[in-house]
Design a protein around this motif. Sequence first.
Motif, PDB file in Angstrom:
ATOM      1  N   LYS A 107       1.045  -1.369  -0.109  1.00 26.76           N
ATOM      2  CA  LYS A 107       0.125  -0.020  -0.017  1.00 26.76           C
ATOM      3  C   LYS A 107       0.254   1.313   0.056  1.00 26.76           C
ATOM      4  O   LYS A 107       0.688   2.411  -0.378  1.00 26.76           O
ATOM      5  N   ALA A 108       2.301   0.907   0.959  1.00 25.02           N
ATOM      6  CA  ALA A 108       3.263   2.440   0.839  1.00 25.02           C
ATOM      7  C   ALA A 108       3.691   2.048  -0.915  1.00 25.02           C
ATOM      8  O   ALA A 108       4.688   3.542  -0.109  1.00 25.02           O
ATOM      9  N   LYS A 109       3.516   1.225  -1.495  1.00 31.54           N
ATOM     10  CA  LYS A 109       4.410   1.453  -2.368  1.00 31.54           C
ATOM     11  C   LYS A 109       6.646   1.308  -2.363  1.00 31.54           C
ATOM     12  O   LYS A 109       6.666   2.169  -3.301  1.00 31.54           O
ATOM     13  N   ILE A 110       6.226   0.845  -1.367  1.00 34.42           N
ATOM     14  CA  ILE A 110       7.374  -0.078  -0.967  1.00 34.42           C
ATOM     15  C   ILE A 110       8.131  -1.481  -1.621  1.00 34.42           C
ATOM     16  O   ILE A 110       7.133  -2.746  -1.199  1.00 34.42           O
ATOM     17  N   PRO A 111       8.713  -1.738  -2.166  1.00 35.54           N
ATOM     18  CA  PRO A 111       9.660  -2.515  -2.853  1.00 35.54           C
ATOM     19  C   PRO A 111       9.698  -3.490  -2.002  1.00 35.54           C
ATOM     20  O   PRO A 111      10.556  -3.763  -0.328  1.00 35.54           O
ATOM     21  N   VAL A 112       8.266  -5.004  -1.683  1.00 39.74           N
ATOM     22  CA  VAL A 112       8.330  -5.663  -0.567  1.00 39.74           C
ATOM     23  C   VAL A 112      10.012  -6.380  -0.119  1.00 39.74           C
ATOM     24  O   VAL A 112      10.249  -6.347   1.115  1.00 39.74           O
ATOM     25  N   LEU A 113       9.995  -7.033  -1.420  1.00 38.77           N
ATOM     26  CA  LEU A 113      11.793  -7.911  -0.740  1.00 38.77           C
ATOM     27  C   LEU A 113      12.916  -7.329  -0.613  1.00 38.77           C
ATOM     28  O   LEU A 113      13.345  -7.634   0.088  1.00 38.77           O
ATOM     29  N   GLY A 114      13.269  -6.225  -0.599  1.00 41.72           N
ATOM     30  CA  GLY A 114      14.538  -5.223  -0.389  1.00 41.72           C
ATOM     31  C   GLY A 114      13.608  -5.104   0.816  1.00 41.72           C
ATOM     32  O   GLY A 114      15.326  -4.787   1.456  1.00 41.72           O
ATOM     33  N   PHE A 115      12.566  -4.649   1.338  1.00 40.60           N
ATOM     34  CA  PHE A 115      12.245  -4.047   2.687  1.00 40.60           C
ATOM     35  C   PHE A 115      12.558  -5.238   3.543  1.00 40.60           C
ATOM     36  O   PHE A 115      13.359  -4.993   4.699  1.00 40.60           O
ATOM     37  N   LEU A 116      11.677  -6.597   3.250  1.00 35.41           N
ATOM     38  CA  LEU A 116      11.923  -7.681   3.405  1.00 35.41           C
ATOM     39  C   LEU A 116      13.658  -8.540   4.369  1.00 35.41           C
ATOM     40  O   LEU A 116      13.958  -8.387   5.220  1.00 35.41           O
TER      41      LEU A 116
END
Length: 257
Positions: A107-116
């Motif tokens: 929802k925040a349009k943040i790259p999921v895998l990179g942030f994980l």
Amino acid sequence: MRPVLIHLGNFNIYSYGFFVALGIIVATLYLMNRVKRRGGSPETVIDLVLVTVISGVIGARLAYILLYDPRYYLEHPGRIFMLQEGGLAFYGAFILGLLASVIFLRKAKIPVLGFLDLVAPAVALGYAVARIGCFLNGCCYGRPTDLPWGVVFPVVDGLRRHPTQLYSVLAGLLIFAFLEWKTRKGIRFQGQIFSLFLILYGLLRAGIELLRENAQITGGPATASLAALALAAAGAVFYFVLKRLPREGCAARRGGS
């Protein structure tokens, strides 16, 4: 053991709750520092942590109730909210917390895998701190042992037992150190660090489960160990699938800290 860490008149600060909270704080500060160094917003981390912690606590409590003694909690529903006494299952926290995190990041349009990849070392560090609370509370103890570092848990019996809580502390610290080293060495693809966390945590947890007194779980230690191995296997599949995907330009960036 020291289930109550501090007495303040009629108010008690419980070891279990204190170290779980401290683990969350330590993980949050670590993650905020990493995100800030990459030019991100620390406020985003706070929002993410709030969503994840609330979801994680709910998931951890539900998982504990379902895995350990659902009949008892059906008969005593008021005990469901007595979190200061212990009774949180990491798997439940991980699954529901991860789901909430993914939804938030998308929802925040943040790259999921990179942030994980940034989140994984923080989780390992926070997990290590939280497990200190398990040791002081006297829960999650191990089987009887003759090893010199065996610990007597008075709330259980007079036998020397494996301090499996401290094994978990050590496992968390080792995973954190390895993921930090791997990140500094350079991330080859997005999701690599998160996948490695799943693999390492699953393998180490599987070994620790075989030493724990898991009589309350259906199937005992073997079932608990197999569940951990399943998590490691999922991490391995995740790792090799992501490794074969086309890499984006930022996937091979240097980690830093």
